[in-house]
Write an enzyme that holds these catalytic residues in place. Sequence first.
Site, PDB file in Angstrom:
ATOM      1  N   CYS A  38       0.645  -0.944   0.075  1.00  0.00           N
ATOM      2  CA  CYS A  38       0.292   0.051   0.300  1.00  0.00           C
ATOM      3  C   CYS A  38       0.828   1.475  -0.364  1.00  0.00           C
ATOM      4  CB  CYS A  38      -0.846   0.061   1.324  1.00  0.00           C
ATOM      5  SG  CYS A  38      -2.032   2.024   1.537  1.00  0.00           S
ATOM      6  N   SER A  39       0.845   2.189  -1.342  1.00  0.00           N
ATOM      7  CA  SER A  39       1.376   3.145  -1.711  1.00  0.00           C
ATOM      8  C   SER A  39       1.366   4.273   0.452  1.00  0.00           C
ATOM      9  CB  SER A  39       0.856   4.232  -2.149  1.00  0.00           C
ATOM     10  OG  SER A  39      -0.376   4.607  -1.700  1.00  0.00           O
TER      11      SER A  39
END
Length: 115
Positions: A12-13
């Site tokens: 997940c960024s």
Amino acid sequence: MTKITLMHNPRCSKSRQALALLEEKGAPVAIRRYLDEPLSDAELRALIERLEGGVERLVRTKESEWQKLAADARDPEQVVQAIMAHPRLMERPIADDGKRAIIGRPPEDILALLD
């Protein structure tokens, strides 16, 4: 400085950004890859007690698993049961110092634990 546990998904960024922010500030961080090591029922209930912003923020309501459950995101019991069955429904990242837990949406929100 209090150690912060980061509920982290490296794919997940936003989670990666939150980790980078904490490291940039020199905060002691323990990473909990909650998909590899899901929270227990007791851990999840304790997290909800510390969570700022309400239990409905803890669940990813747009995920297909949540939609199929037709559960109420404002009901802590339904949220716990859903996340226990489907750990990926838990929003991320979450920074937790043992007293307060903050969802990093946006990632900069977690910096409030450093104040």
